[in-house]
Design a protein around this motif. Sequence first.
Motif, PDB file in Angstrom:
ATOM      1  N   ALA A   1      42.816  46.454  43.490  1.00  0.00           N
ATOM      2  CA  ALA A   1      41.682  46.558  42.613  1.00  0.00           C
ATOM      3  C   ALA A   1      40.390  45.753  42.985  1.00  0.00           C
ATOM      4  O   ALA A   1      39.370  46.090  42.210  1.00  0.00           O
ATOM      5  CB  ALA A   1      42.406  45.558  41.227  1.00  0.00           C
TER       6      ALA A   1
ATOM      7  N   VAL B   1      42.157  41.019  38.044  1.00  0.00           N
ATOM      8  CA  VAL B   1      41.832  41.610  39.241  1.00  0.00           C
ATOM      9  C   VAL B   1      42.965  40.999  40.085  1.00  0.00           C
ATOM     10  O   VAL B   1      42.771  39.577  40.522  1.00  0.00           O
ATOM     11  CB  VAL B   1      40.665  41.670  40.034  1.00  0.00           C
ATOM     12  CG1 VAL B   1      40.511  42.001  41.370  1.00  0.00           C
ATOM     13  CG2 VAL B   1      39.476  42.046  39.143  1.00  0.00           C
TER      14      VAL B   1
ATOM     15  N   GLY C   1      43.672  39.580  45.235  1.00  0.00           N
ATOM     16  CA  GLY C   1      42.731  40.137  44.542  1.00  0.00           C
ATOM     17  C   GLY C   1      41.557  39.231  44.602  1.00  0.00           C
ATOM     18  O   GLY C   1      40.665  39.580  43.715  1.00  0.00           O
TER      19      GLY C   1
END
Length: 199
Positions: free
Chosen positions: A82, A77, A28
Amino acid sequence: MDRQIPDRKTSDRLVLVGRFGAPHGVRGELRLQSFTENPAAISSYGPLTDRAGAKAFSILAARAVKPALFVVKLKGVDDRTAAETLTNVEVFVAREKLPEVAADEFYLADLIGLEALDVARAPFGRVKNVLDFGAGDILEIEPVGGGETLLLPFTRQVAPEIDLAAGYIVIDPPAERAAPAFLQDDDTEAAASPPPSAS
C-alpha cells in the motif's frame, strides 16, 4: 471604470506542502519530504490531500530522519504494498489551514486566479498556475485574447507589482516571451540565423 476583483475563494485553493517517498519497512510506513518553512508543521495541518483533492492522507505518527525528511505512518496504509502506491505522490493542504503571512508576503497559491495587467495597466491575462520545473518558479498566464498560455519566470523584473487585495499582478514580460512562439515575427528568426555560405 473600476476593475472587478475576481472571486478567488481561499477554501478552493490547495498549496503543495510535500511529497511522499519510498516505503520504509514492511508495516506501511513511508518517507515524506516536507516543503514547508517549518518542516515539522506538515503533520499539524490535518489531513493532506492529493493534487485533485480527491484522496485524504491522515498522518498518525511522524519521526524526523533529516531536517525536512520524515518517516510517517498514515491511516489506512498498513503494509509495504500500500505504501508503494504512494511513492512520489505530491501532497497538498487547503490554503485556509496555513498560517497567515505578513502583509508583504504570500503563498504561491495566492497568485492563481489573479488578473494580469501589463505595465500600462491594460489587461494582459490571468494567472492560471505557478509551476516549478526545478529551475525556479514559472507563471503560467492565460492571455486576455485566449490561445496558447504563456510561461514566464516569476521574478521581480517580470512581476514588479502584486496586489492580492485588489486581485492583480503586473507583468512586464521579456520581449522574446511577450507572445507565444507561433505569433512571433518570422523575420526575427530569420535575422538571428546566419545566411548559408556560398559553395
